[in-house]
Design a protein around this motif. Structure first.
Motif, PDB file in Angstrom:
ATOM      1  N   ARG A 257       0.832  -1.206   0.000  1.00 21.22           N
ATOM      2  CA  ARG A 257       0.000   0.000   0.000  1.00 21.22           C
ATOM      3  C   ARG A 257       0.870   1.262   0.000  1.00 21.22           C
ATOM      4  O   ARG A 257       0.580   2.247  -0.690  1.00 21.22           O
ATOM      5  N   GLN A 258       1.933   1.244   0.784  1.00 17.47           N
ATOM      6  CA  GLN A 258       2.752   2.436   0.945  1.00 17.47           C
ATOM      7  C   GLN A 258       3.734   2.644  -0.208  1.00 17.47           C
ATOM      8  O   GLN A 258       4.050   3.779  -0.555  1.00 17.47           O
ATOM      9  N   ARG A 259       4.221   1.548  -0.787  1.00 18.93           N
ATOM     10  CA  ARG A 259       5.193   1.674  -1.885  1.00 18.93           C
ATOM     11  C   ARG A 259       4.977   0.523  -2.864  1.00 18.93           C
ATOM     12  O   ARG A 259       5.729  -0.459  -2.864  1.00 18.93           O
ATOM     13  N   PRO A 260       3.973   0.616  -3.709  1.00 17.16           N
ATOM     14  CA  PRO A 260       3.665  -0.489  -4.636  1.00 17.16           C
ATOM     15  C   PRO A 260       4.803  -0.720  -5.638  1.00 17.16           C
ATOM     16  O   PRO A 260       5.542   0.197  -5.990  1.00 17.16           O
ATOM     17  N   THR A 261       4.908  -1.951  -6.069  1.00 16.75           N
ATOM     18  CA  THR A 261       5.903  -2.273  -7.083  1.00 16.75           C
ATOM     19  C   THR A 261       5.566  -1.588  -8.406  1.00 16.75           C
ATOM     20  O   THR A 261       4.392  -1.332  -8.722  1.00 16.75           O
ATOM     21  N   ARG A 262       6.611  -1.316  -9.194  1.00 18.31           N
ATOM     22  CA  ARG A 262       6.399  -0.716 -10.512  1.00 18.31           C
ATOM     23  C   ARG A 262       6.098  -1.774 -11.578  1.00 18.31           C
ATOM     24  O   ARG A 262       5.689  -1.437 -12.683  1.00 18.31           O
ATOM     25  N   ASN A 263       6.340  -3.040 -11.239  1.00 20.32           N
ATOM     26  CA  ASN A 263       6.068  -4.124 -12.189  1.00 20.32           C
ATOM     27  C   ASN A 263       4.556  -4.297 -12.323  1.00 20.32           C
ATOM     28  O   ASN A 263       3.873  -4.671 -11.359  1.00 20.32           O
ATOM     29  N   PRO A 264       3.995  -4.038 -13.479  1.00 23.02           N
ATOM     30  CA  PRO A 264       2.530  -4.061 -13.611  1.00 23.02           C
ATOM     31  C   PRO A 264       1.930  -5.436 -13.366  1.00 23.02           C
ATOM     32  O   PRO A 264       0.826  -5.556 -12.823  1.00 23.02           O
ATOM     33  N   VAL A 265       2.641  -6.503 -13.768  1.00 24.74           N
ATOM     34  CA  VAL A 265       2.103  -7.853 -13.578  1.00 24.74           C
ATOM     35  C   VAL A 265       2.058  -8.196 -12.091  1.00 24.74           C
ATOM     36  O   VAL A 265       1.037  -8.657 -11.564  1.00 24.74           O
ATOM     37  N   THR A 266       3.171  -7.975 -11.401  1.00 23.04           N
ATOM     38  CA  THR A 266       3.221  -8.263  -9.967  1.00 23.04           C
ATOM     39  C   THR A 266       2.205  -7.421  -9.212  1.00 23.04           C
ATOM     40  O   THR A 266       1.539  -7.894  -8.274  1.00 23.04           O
ATOM     41  N   ARG A 267       2.066  -6.180  -9.647  1.00 22.84           N
ATOM     42  CA  ARG A 267       1.117  -5.285  -8.987  1.00 22.84           C
ATOM     43  C   ARG A 267      -0.309  -5.814  -9.121  1.00 22.84           C
ATOM     44  O   ARG A 267      -1.079  -5.810  -8.151  1.00 22.84           O
TER      45      ARG A 267
END
Length: 663
Positions: A257-267
């Protein structure tokens, strides 16, 4: 709140760690034995078993303060503020002179506990001016130990203590991020103004967390893995052990929530798994609200869910209720609610070493203990760790988890109380089968899960293996043929594991106990004594006399000049460690296969005299923090010195000749 056992006097203020009370004069060990037995029997609670009392914990108190403070800021409710302020006051009172905190009030400062207390007082500091000076002292201690309070070196110093195991390092880093203590610019040697003074836990996004740079220093735990079957965990190389699953879910979601991953698939995967894993978290929360009955784990879950925008989630409400119930009158929290099953089996197994134990423990009392112990055996697969039926946990409360130290202890207690009772045999078959299924490929016994292998509490351990050997050996003659044969094969494998696990100096290193003053904090006296007791239970054809002799020689040589033992040679003696050494040597002295070491009789006699004097003839027992909880957290338990001393003096009395010199 943890209840005080019926009939047990309020605990005396503990003396400095490892210090024995000044004796009133040379006490007869037989008088000490009688007093210890009588007092232990008087310490049973109204239900007829023992509950004990764990030491208060700065680490538990700090995490509870943070959880309650953050919940109260987002969902104010009566009583939370005063509880948090009471915890703050206790932390301020118990801060060590060097500015840090240890796990108990008798513990030296360590980086984990000090980091959490520093963060707790920082978060609470915005409304409590009394936190100012303690925060500064804690900050200076951290600076001296970590070398720098810039985020990267600070995070590295925390992670270094735990190595590859993220079970506890990631929660500590999460707390530092919540407090804003990882928010400094990397080019600056100091952290930015603490978030606690500027509204930690009151973010602009309303999520219940803090948007700050510090979250990039918190590793992202793959909470999405909690959505897969538990059997997959070891194949997926889960970075925490199974008992930390609640922290995996809650902290993983807070970090996402505070720092989401930039990888769209993982997100997308994590977004999709969010609700499912929250349902899993709710399903595995015990009905009492406390995960593992532990304030730290429960607090980590509560504060992380708040930071994940889930301050209204039912898991938060039940966790807060657990913290409200488990706080002590002085404002502190223990590391766990109680070790009732563990201390009860220790007490039974110590008392039944006395020749007249049946006279001391009347039939109704024995029946009550039998019923209670049988009632603690898990009869269904455990929802939390997926453990099969048949084991015992350390507590009778709903947050317990079956493990390979409490299960042998319960099996031995049932055997001592009545090996011929049909219900005992049925329970023994289930418990022994549970341990057989737990045995690792290397022949040793892990704590919770077979085959995990990569993290401490799921690797084979000498003390657990030896304890299991004692239980297997006691029950083997009465087992069904097929199980008896399987137990014999498992015993051979376990003995071979112990032979390989013996250190070059003849010792064994335990998992669940340590010594704060010993090299590497390892308690070789505890480990060696416990393994010797396990080996002493074996018939001659299965024994390893050479290994036993090497261990006996080391234990005799490790005795201090005053007659006591500490966790290692040269370490200040304690009642617990001296008792364990005396007990093991007295039992081994009776083995015809072990050639008499010229110093054993004298060592036992000197140890018996030391125990009689150190306990003031059995009148008092000073506690020492030798217990290790999850992730190297120290604790002491009021019943340990009393029970261990009783077991040692009883073993020495049975050995007869070993005590003549102590008269």
């Amino acid at each position: 709140m943890s209840a005080h056992p019926v009939g047990q006097p309020p605990p005396e203020p503990p003396p400095a760690a490892s210090s024995a009370p000044a004796p009133r004069g040379r006490e007869d060990w037989r008088d000490a034995l009688g007093r210890l037995a009588a007092d232990l029997l008087a310490m049973r609670n109204a239900a007829g078993h023992w509950e004990g009392k764990l030491s208060s914990s700065a680490l538990s108190t700090a995490t509870a303060v943070i959880a309650l403070t953050l919940v109260d800021r987002h969902r104010p409710r009566p009583g939370l503020g005063p509880l948090a302020r009471g915890g703050v006051a206790w932390l301020v009172r118990t801060q060590n002179a060097d500015g840090g905190w240890g796990d108990t009030t008798d513990s030296p400062s360590n980086i984990s506990t000090t980091a959490l207390c520093w963060a707790a007082l920082t978060i609470a500091g915005s409304v409590d001016p009394a936190c100012g000076a303690p925060v500064e002292k804690g900050r200076n201690w951290m600076l001296r130990v970590a070398g720098s309070l810039a985020p990267r070196p600070l995070a590295h110093a925390i992670s270094r203590r735990y190595g590859k195991d993220r079970t506890f390092s990631v929660p500590i880093l999460t707390v530092l991020a919540l407090a804003g203590l990882l928010d400094a610019d990397e080019r600056s040697p100091e952290p930015s103004p603490p978030a606690g003074a500027s509204g930690a836990g009151a973010p602009a996004d309303g999520a219940g967390g803090v948007i700050g740079r510090g979250w990039r220093h918190v590793p992202q735990l793959p909470f999405e893995l909690a959505a897969v079957p538990p059997a997959w965990y070891r194949w997926l190389r889960l970075p925490v052990v199974s008992y930390a699953l609640p922290a995996l879910i809650a902290i993983g979601q807070a970090r996402h929530r505070q720092r989401p991953t930039r990888n769209p698939v993982t997100r997308l995967v994590r977004l999709a798994a969010r609700r499912r894993t929250l349902r899993r978290l709710e399903a595995i929360q015990p009905r009492g609200g406390g995960f593992l009955e532990a304030a730290p784990l429960t607090s980590f879950v509560v504060m992380s869910l708040v930071a994940a925008g889930e301050s209204t989630h039912p898991v938060v409400d039940r966790g807060v209720e657990f913290l409200e119930r488990s706080v002590r009158a002085d404002g502190s929290w223990p590391i766990d609610t109680n070790l009732a099953t563990w201390v009860t089996t220790l007490s039974v197994n110590a008392l039944t070493r006395l020749p007249d134990w049946r006279d001391r423990l009347a039939p109704p009392a024995r029946a009550a203990l039998r019923r209670w112990l049988l009632g603690q055996q898990y009869r269904e697969r455990h929802v939390y760790t997926d453990a099969a039926p048949g084991g015992w946990a350390w507590t009778d409360l709903p947050g317990g988890v079956p493990d390979a130290d409490d299960t042998p202890g319960a099996l031995l207690a049932l055997h001592a109380l009545d090996p011929d009772a049909a219900e005992h045999r049925e329970a023994a078959c289930a418990g022994i089968g549970w341990l057989l299924d737990l045995q690792n490929a290397d022949g040793g016994i892990p704590t919770f899960c077979r085959g995990w292998g990569a993290l401490p509490f799921d690797r084979s351990s000498p003390d657990l293996t030896a304890h299991t050997l004692r239980a297997w050996t006691a029950w083997r003659p009465t087992l069904p043929d097929r199980m008896r044969s399987r137990t014999a094969r498992a015993t051979s494998r376990a003995v071979r594991f112990l032979a390989r696990a013996q250190q070059p100096d003849g010792t064994w290193i335990p998992l669940w106990f340590g010594n704060q003053a010993a090299p590497d904090e390892a308690n070789r006296v505890y480990g060696t004594a416990r393994v010797l007791e396990g080996l002493a239970a074996l018939p001659d054809v299965e024994a390893i006399p050479t290994a036993e002799q090497r261990a006996i020689r080391w234990l005799v040589d490790a005795q201090g000049k005053d007659g006591g033992w500490g966790g290692a040679p040269g370490v200040a003696p304690s009642i617990e460690e001296t008792a364990l050494a005396v007990s093991a040597l007295a039992l081994c002295r009776r083995l015809p296969r072990t050639p008499a070491h010229p110093g054993v009789d004298a060592a036992v006699a000197r140890g018996v005299r030391w125990l009689a004097d150190a306990t003031d003839g059995g009148r008092r027992t000073a506690t020492t923090p030798i217990g290790l909880y999850f992730a190297r957290l120290w604790y002491s338990e009021t019943l340990y010195p009393r029970v261990f001393a009783l077991a040692a003096l009883a073993a020495a009395a049975v050995s007869g000749s070993s005590c003549r010199a102590a008269r």
